[in-house]
Scaffold this motif. Structure first.
Motif, mmCIF file in Angstrom:
data_model
loop_
_atom_site.group_PDB
_atom_site.id
_atom_site.type_symbol
_atom_site.label_atom_id
_atom_site.label_comp_id
_atom_site.label_asym_id
_atom_site.label_seq_id
_atom_site.Cartn_x
_atom_site.Cartn_y
_atom_site.Cartn_z
ATOM 1 N N ASN A 128 44.820 25.858 39.920
ATOM 2 C CA ASN A 128 45.757 26.942 39.613
ATOM 3 C C ASN A 128 45.029 28.189 39.125
ATOM 4 N N PHE A 129 44.000 27.998 38.313
ATOM 5 C CA PHE A 129 43.215 29.142 37.834
ATOM 6 C C PHE A 129 42.488 29.816 38.994
ATOM 7 N N SER A 130 41.945 29.038 39.911
ATOM 8 C CA SER A 130 41.275 29.602 41.075
ATOM 9 C C SER A 130 42.254 30.379 41.958
ATOM 10 N N PHE A 131 43.457 29.852 42.092
ATOM 11 C CA PHE A 131 44.463 30.554 42.891
ATOM 12 C C PHE A 131 44.881 31.864 42.226
ATOM 13 N N GLN A 132 44.992 31.869 40.906
ATOM 14 C CA GLN A 132 45.336 33.097 40.198
ATOM 15 C C GLN A 132 44.253 34.152 40.357
ATOM 16 N N ARG A 133 43.000 33.749 40.329
ATOM 17 C CA ARG A 133 41.916 34.702 40.572
ATOM 18 C C ARG A 133 41.979 35.260 41.993
ATOM 19 N N ALA A 134 42.307 34.414 42.956
ATOM 20 C CA ALA A 134 42.332 34.849 44.350
ATOM 21 C C ALA A 134 43.419 35.887 44.598
ATOM 22 N N ILE A 135 44.565 35.748 43.946
ATOM 23 C CA ILE A 135 45.664 36.685 44.190
ATOM 24 C C ILE A 135 45.646 37.869 43.233
ATOM 25 N N SER A 136 44.664 37.941 42.371
ATOM 26 C CA SER A 136 44.601 39.067 41.438
ATOM 27 C C SER A 136 43.231 39.734 41.472
ATOM 28 N N ASN A 182 40.318 38.914 42.995
ATOM 29 C CA ASN A 182 39.614 38.950 44.278
ATOM 30 C C ASN A 182 40.494 39.377 45.447
ATOM 31 N N LEU A 183 41.696 39.864 45.182
ATOM 32 C CA LEU A 183 42.586 40.236 46.270
ATOM 33 C C LEU A 183 42.060 41.436 47.054
ATOM 34 N N GLY A 184 41.382 42.356 46.368
ATOM 35 C CA GLY A 184 40.810 43.502 47.079
ATOM 36 C C GLY A 184 39.765 43.089 48.089
ATOM 37 N N SER A 185 38.897 42.140 47.726
ATOM 38 C CA SER A 185 37.902 41.643 48.675
ATOM 39 C C SER A 185 38.547 40.872 49.812
ATOM 40 N N ALA A 186 39.613 40.125 49.495
ATOM 41 C CA ALA A 186 40.326 39.401 50.547
ATOM 42 C C ALA A 186 40.954 40.361 51.546
ATOM 43 N N SER A 187 41.537 41.460 51.063
ATOM 44 C CA SER A 187 42.160 42.422 51.967
ATOM 45 C C SER A 187 41.117 43.167 52.793
ATOM 46 N N LEU A 188 39.989 43.527 52.183
ATOM 47 C CA LEU A 188 38.937 44.216 52.937
ATOM 48 C C LEU A 188 38.314 43.295 53.975
ATOM 49 N N ASN A 229 43.047 34.217 53.730
ATOM 50 C CA ASN A 229 41.843 34.368 52.923
ATOM 51 C C ASN A 229 42.103 34.124 51.448
ATOM 52 N N VAL A 230 43.342 34.270 50.989
ATOM 53 C CA VAL A 230 43.670 33.865 49.620
ATOM 54 C C VAL A 230 43.499 32.349 49.484
#
Length: 551
Positions: A345-353, A355-361, A322-323
């Motif tokens: 790269n900016f989108s990937f940084q947002r995904a792992i920082s 938006n990571l809580g939404s990805a994990s949920l 989901n990241v």
């Protein structure tokens, strides 16, 4: 009495006063003449504008309807007359106020666009739980790896012999299967991007063939531990074949959606970079995880420990997928919604920082939601006249209505684009589908099923490869190796298929948000018309329970 000289002086003064008055009168006449000329010029220009308007109206009446519509469009925005103001005079305020009021009434309302750069962390509780889980699992993996190395070093003990046997006969097939699953993940994604129409058919029927072959192979080993898994694979293969026959009429539309949704991906050269990075991280984590399993076999309560490690691996791999999904979703969604070339790269940084809580949920709940969706469809097909099945379907479909409104896989598009939480994004995306009457279309979509079956197919291929190897080298490990390589092959392939899955989700959600965009063709509207008119028979998960009349 006045002398003649005084009379002459007074006469001269009177003549001078008369001269001054004549000069002033001349100046006034000149000023009045200038003002009259300015007024005449304004009136002349007004008449010219009126003549032009009358000529354009007569021309519009004489033109054909196609050209007349263009003339009317041009006439909807009249040009204010040119005002000539004398030098030094102030401009008229009444006409200016009228023109300003006209422009204010004719100006289109400004619509506030949603922010795309939210800096707030989403779903912080789930983020904290996932980070805590990673810390605990990393410590546990390191500890179990240490225990495995310690057991190998302890020469002559039973633990050392067991762990050496595991390192020799159990670990190599799993590691090779992980490498094979990575290759298969790249192959599936590349093939879907190049030949979407062929691959939809191929995934459906190859899953049926490979799962059937793997099940038969495990049954041929004639081992009690492999017989159960073989029967399960054969049963799944039969279900896959029935599903392939059931969705035959949707294959053409699904292939078309795959083709259209993957077109923007070609505009971003390095869009696959985050997916490759997640696959590499997944391979390294699985390698350490396998060593930790060997160490956990000689620890307290090995079954419970290994089950906990399996659940942790599943959640971690799903978050990795989901990241990659969020990264691709942000890039493609911003292209559809704003026409922007977003930085990967900016989108990937947002995904792992952020938006990571939404990805994990979402990674924790979406698999359960998809399983409930399958159960609801099965009960909806089998309920018939049976009272028990009718009650189960009625209850399950009410639960599905609530679940799909508050948690669905479409939410990742709005999470990536607007930085919303998982529940809020689920509601907003499903609300868009309801507003555009796309619920049945979203329910009948099989792109997520295609991505799921590609993972199952890779798992079956890994089972055929690793089970044959293990059975020929050390039969005792055949069942555990087969089960584990199936799981690893499925997870790695799902990470690789995150890109096409995200592109399709963006295609649906962004169309629902802006149907009039030039980036979309008539594929979805035509499909909606076919569903509304009944020309396309789709069997979707109904939003509400069906009312079956009772006799």
């Amino acid at each position: 009495m006045k002398t003649p000289d005084s009379q002459v002086i007074e006469g001269g003064a009177a003549e001078e006063e008369m001269g001054v008055m004549e000069e002033k009168g001349g100046d006034r006449k000149i000023e009045e003449g200038q003002e009259m000329d300015a007024v005449k010029a304004v009136e002349g220009e007004k008449k010219e504008v009126e003549v032009v308007v009358e000529a354009s109206q007569s021309l519009a009446q004489s033109q054909p309807p196609a050209e007349r519509s263009v003339t009317r469009l041009q006439a909807q925005h009249p040009v204010t007359p040119i005002q000539v103001v004398p030098h030094g005079a102030s401009p008229p305020t009444a006409g200016g106020a009228a023109a300003a009021a006209f422009q204010q009434t004719r100006a289109p309302p400004q619509v506030a666009l949603a922010s795309l750069n939210s800096r707030a962390y989403t779903n912080r509780i789930s983020l904290a739980l996932f980070v805590l889980h990673l810390v605990v699992v990393a410590a546990a993996v390191c500890f179990f790896v240490f225990k495995a190395v310690q057991g190998v070093v302890d020469v002559g003990s039973d633990t050392a012999r067991k762990e050496k046997r595991g390192l020799k006969f159990w670990l190599p097939p799993i590691e090779c299967s992980a490498v094979l699953s990575m290759i298969l993940a790249f192959a599936w994604q590349k093939a879907v991007r190049l030949w979407p129409g062929v691959m939809v058919h191929f995934v459906l029927w190859s899953t049926f063939g490979f799962t059937m072959s793997a099940g038969i192979l495990l049954l041929c080993f004639s081992l009690p531990s492999t017989a159960g898994m073989g029967v399960a694979l054969i049963g799944f293969s039969i279900g896959t074949g029935l599903y392939a026959c059931w969705v035959t009429r949707r294959i053409g539309f699904t292939a078309r959606v795959f083709h259209l949704a993957l077109l923007p991906a070609a505009k971003f050269r390095h869009l696959n970079g985050p997916t490759y990075l997640m696959l590499a991280a997944g391979f390294l984590w699985i390698s350490l995880w396998c060593l930790a399993v060997i160490g956990a076999l000689n620890f307290y309560y090995p079954p419970l420990t290994i089950i906990a490690l399996v659940v942790s691996l599943a959640w971690t791999a799903e978050v990795m997928r989901n990241v990659a999904n969020l990264t691709v979703s942000r890039v493609i969604a911003l292209y559809y919604l704003r026409g922007m070339q977003s930085d990967i790269n900016f989108s990937f940084q947002r995904a792992i920082s952020i938006n990571l809580g939404s990805a994990s949920l979402g990674s924790f709940f979406v698999p359960s939601i998809e399983a409930l969706r399958i159960i609801a469809r099965g009960l909806n097909l089998l309920e018939g006249e049976d009272e028990f099945l009718f009650s189960c379907a009625h209850c399950c479909l009410h639960v599905m209505e609530s679940i799909f409104r508050n948690g669905n896989s479409w939410a990742f598009v709005h999470i990536a684009a607007y930085g919303k939480g998982f529940v809020e994004a689920s509601r907003s995306t499903w609300g868009l589908f309801e507003r555009q009457r796309m619920e049945e279309l979203a329910d009948s979509d099989i792109t997520s099923a295609i991505c799921f079956l590609s993972g199952v197919c890779s798992g079956a291929i890994c089972v055929i490869f690793a089970a044959s190897w293990t059975f020929s080298s050390y039969r005792k490990y055949t069942a555990t190796v087969s089960l584990l390589v199936f799981f690893v092959g499925y997870l790695m392939t799902r990470i690789g298929m995150a890109l096409p899955h995200a592109c399709v989700a963006c295609y649906y959600v962004c169309y629902a948000e802006n149907p009039g965009s030039r980036l979309f063709d008539s594929t979805i509207p035509d499909r909606l018309k076919m569903i509304e008119t009944g020309r396309e028979a789709v069997v979707s998960t109904p939003r509400f329970p069906r009312r079956v009349p009772r006799t």
